[in-house]
Motif scaffolding. Structure first.
Motif, mmCIF file in Angstrom:
data_model
loop_
_atom_site.group_PDB
_atom_site.id
_atom_site.type_symbol
_atom_site.label_atom_id
_atom_site.label_comp_id
_atom_site.label_asym_id
_atom_site.label_seq_id
_atom_site.Cartn_x
_atom_site.Cartn_y
_atom_site.Cartn_z
ATOM 1 N N LYS A 138 0.836 -1.205 0.000
ATOM 2 C CA LYS A 138 0.000 0.000 0.000
ATOM 3 C C LYS A 138 0.870 1.253 0.000
ATOM 4 N N MET A 139 1.935 1.236 0.806
ATOM 5 C CA MET A 139 2.848 2.377 0.822
ATOM 6 C C MET A 139 3.532 2.535 -0.527
ATOM 7 N N VAL A 140 3.939 1.422 -1.130
ATOM 8 C CA VAL A 140 4.601 1.469 -2.436
ATOM 9 C C VAL A 140 3.672 2.080 -3.484
ATOM 10 N N ALA A 141 2.400 1.657 -3.471
ATOM 11 C CA ALA A 141 1.431 2.205 -4.423
ATOM 12 C C ALA A 141 1.259 3.709 -4.218
ATOM 13 N N ASP A 142 1.207 4.134 -2.958
ATOM 14 C CA ASP A 142 1.080 5.558 -2.632
ATOM 15 C C ASP A 142 2.296 6.331 -3.138
ATOM 16 N N LEU A 143 3.487 5.760 -2.942
ATOM 17 C CA LEU A 143 4.717 6.416 -3.388
ATOM 18 C C LEU A 143 4.758 6.554 -4.908
ATOM 19 N N GLU A 144 4.326 5.520 -5.606
ATOM 20 C CA GLU A 144 4.339 5.572 -7.067
ATOM 21 C C GLU A 144 3.424 6.678 -7.585
ATOM 22 N N VAL A 145 2.242 6.798 -6.979
ATOM 23 C CA VAL A 145 1.294 7.838 -7.405
ATOM 24 C C VAL A 145 1.858 9.224 -7.115
ATOM 25 N N LYS A 146 2.379 9.423 -5.896
ATOM 26 C CA LYS A 146 2.887 10.743 -5.508
ATOM 27 C C LYS A 146 4.123 11.133 -6.322
ATOM 28 N N THR A 147 4.998 10.172 -6.595
ATOM 29 C CA THR A 147 6.193 10.470 -7.389
ATOM 30 C C THR A 147 5.816 10.972 -8.774
#
Length: 510
Positions: A138-147
């Protein structure tokens, strides 16, 4: 002050700078590359590994790992929990919670409330490792979107709170090894996604503890660790006071966020400071109340739910009280209970959402610690499934009975059967041998605990698997133990390509 863990790198500039390397890496892995693995995804591998050739193996490994868990990863991204979530979160208070002022997602670990020993005793090594990797999705998905949306290379931040930490319950060699393996895999499969680890409320002996843990961690992981000064105020840690939003920071770290009393991390109320030491097969949590001390358990409850309880004390007096702390309503007024064979029963209906506090006070003047076992029932069920609070005094049992002693012949049979079940019909493979050893050891330990009546015995299993080449192999062990009560058992397995030996040690803990 140096920007710890935050990353203001311009994504578009980085893509231009590494354009040739990205194209070369794409060429090297084109046979496995899928559309979702774009230039930004490849860029993180290049920054971590330096060159396309050095990045090729980690990229291939990651794509293969994710392909084998494609459906599961999609479910987790859509809100599902990773496998073994309920079993592992009994002993680990961990979870994602909001962001820094720069938009970096935060992952919290309440180390002082975790119990590594019970975790490793109740869940297999491989299942815990798999959970740790999957649960960060979930954190990885959030990071990908924000990046991609902010056009900055964003990383996640971990906050480890050591308040309440005890060497007695927190030090576990198997768990330290697991953390090391997990950190290496995280760096390999999630490069440039995990940023700084902020350690707060570290105990005075932390430098010694860190020396024990350090050999299991990679240099990259060690370089990301920042230790903040002790204390419970956000102002005590310069990084946290600068980059963490006070209104979003959990109240157990001095912030304003209480998550409406539900607990910000792991559904444990922020006010809970008593670590859960153990949890038996009957579901009872185990706490220890030292002489002249008080322990409190906080339990969240929803409106309209019944809180059902039974209290009994077979030994010396313990003061017990239960309060609905949200509006200070007494449920069980403070009273001293001692040497009672009958249970004190009761039930209470919650008028609103809040927290029920159960307080145990050991007023003994001398070092007479008392162990308390607790199972909270707030499901609204009938009194047949009532919450049972059992308080046990020390047993002073120094040796097992004849029926409880380690029985070598029975354990040898279990070992032989587990070796046969795991290895029969297989051919030796160097890559699979490690997994076979772990599976054999876990299976034997579970069978011994389930099939044998060995209370108070610590069961240690050593498994060895090698290639059969008609060679001589000698395995020796040396132990300092009690000849009257401690023992061991072993068995062997052979086929045309495999030899295997397993030794089980039973050490009595008085």
């Amino acid at each position: 002050m140096r920007n710890l863990g935050t990353n203001s790198d311009d994504l578009d500039a980085l893509l231009v700078e590494h354009d040739d390397a990205i194209n070369e890496l794409r060429r090297l892995v084109k046979d496995v590359l899928e559309p979702q693995y774009d230039d930004v995804w490849l860029l993180r591998f290049l920054i971590s590994n330096g060159t396309p050739s050095a990045s090729e193996e980690p990229v291939r490994y990651t794509i293969k790992w994710r392909a084998g868990r494609k459906v599961l990863l999609e479910k987790i991204r859509n809100g599902a929990s990773a496998p073994f979530h309920d079993e592992i979160t009994k002993y680990q208070v961990i979870g994602d919670h909001k962001h820094t002022s720069l938009g970096e997602p935060l992952f919290f670990v309440r180390v002082g409330l975790c119990n590594a020993i019970s975790l490793m005793n109740n869940v297999s090594y491989n299942d815990i490792l798999e959970y740790m990797l999957l649960s960060r999705e979930k954190m990885v998905a959030d990071l990908e979107v924000k990046t991609r949306s902010q056009r900055k290379l964003i990383k996640g931040i971990s906050v480890l709170d050591f308040a309440g930490y005890s060497l007695r319950w927190g030090t576990e060699p198997r768990f330290s090894k697991l953390l090391g393996e997990c950190s290496e895999l995280m760096e390999k499969m999630y490069p440039q996604l995990i940023g700084q680890s902020i350690l707060v409320n570290t105990p005075s002996y932390f430098s010694w503890f860190f020396r024990v843990l350090k050999p299991f961690l990679s240099e990259s992981t060690l370089s990301k660790i920042v230790v903040c000064p002790g204390g419970t105020s956000i102002a005590d840690c310069p990084y946290m006071s600068k980059y963490l939003v006070l209104s979003d920071l959990p109240s157990f770290l001095g912030g304003d966020c209480t998550c409406n009393g539900k607990g910000c991390i792991g559904k444990i109320p922020n006010s809970q400071t008593t670590p859960i030491k153990e949890s038996g097969s009957n579901g009872l949590a185990v706490l220890t109340v030292a002489a002249r001390s008080v322990q409190t358990i906080d339990i969240p409850i929803k409106p309209g739910k019944r809180f059902v309880y039974s209290v009994g004390v077979p030994g010396k007096a313990v003061n017990v009280s239960i309060v609905f702390r949200t509006v200070d309503i007494p449920i069980l007024p403070k009273q001293s209970i001692a040497k009672s064979n009958d249970l004190l029963d009761g039930a209470w209906l919650a008028p609103k959402e809040g927290v029920v506090s159960i307080t145990f006070e050991n007023s003994a003047l001398f070092d007479t610690s008392k162990t308390i076992m607790v199972d909270a029932d707030t499901s609204g069920s009938s009194s047949k499934n009532a919450q049972i609070i059992k308080i046990y005094m020390p047993t002073y049992i120094m040796a097992p009975t004849e029926d409880e002693k380690f029985r070598r012949r029975k354990v040898c049979g279990i070992v032989s059967e587990c070796l046969k079940n795991e290895l029969q019909g297989k051919e030796y493979d160097e890559e699979d041998a490690k997994q076979w050893c772990n599976s054999i050891a876990d299976a034997i330990k579970n069978r011994v605990k389930a099939d044998c009546n060995f209370p108070r015995y610590k069961i240690i299993v050593q498994a060895f698997v090698g290639q059969q080449k008609l060679q001589d192999v000698r395995i020796a062990s040396r132990c300092l133990w009690d000849n009257d009560n401690d023992n061991h058992a072993s068995a062997e397995f052979h086929n045309e390509t495999i030899w295997a030996t397993c030794i089980v040690f039973g050490l009595y803990s008085d």
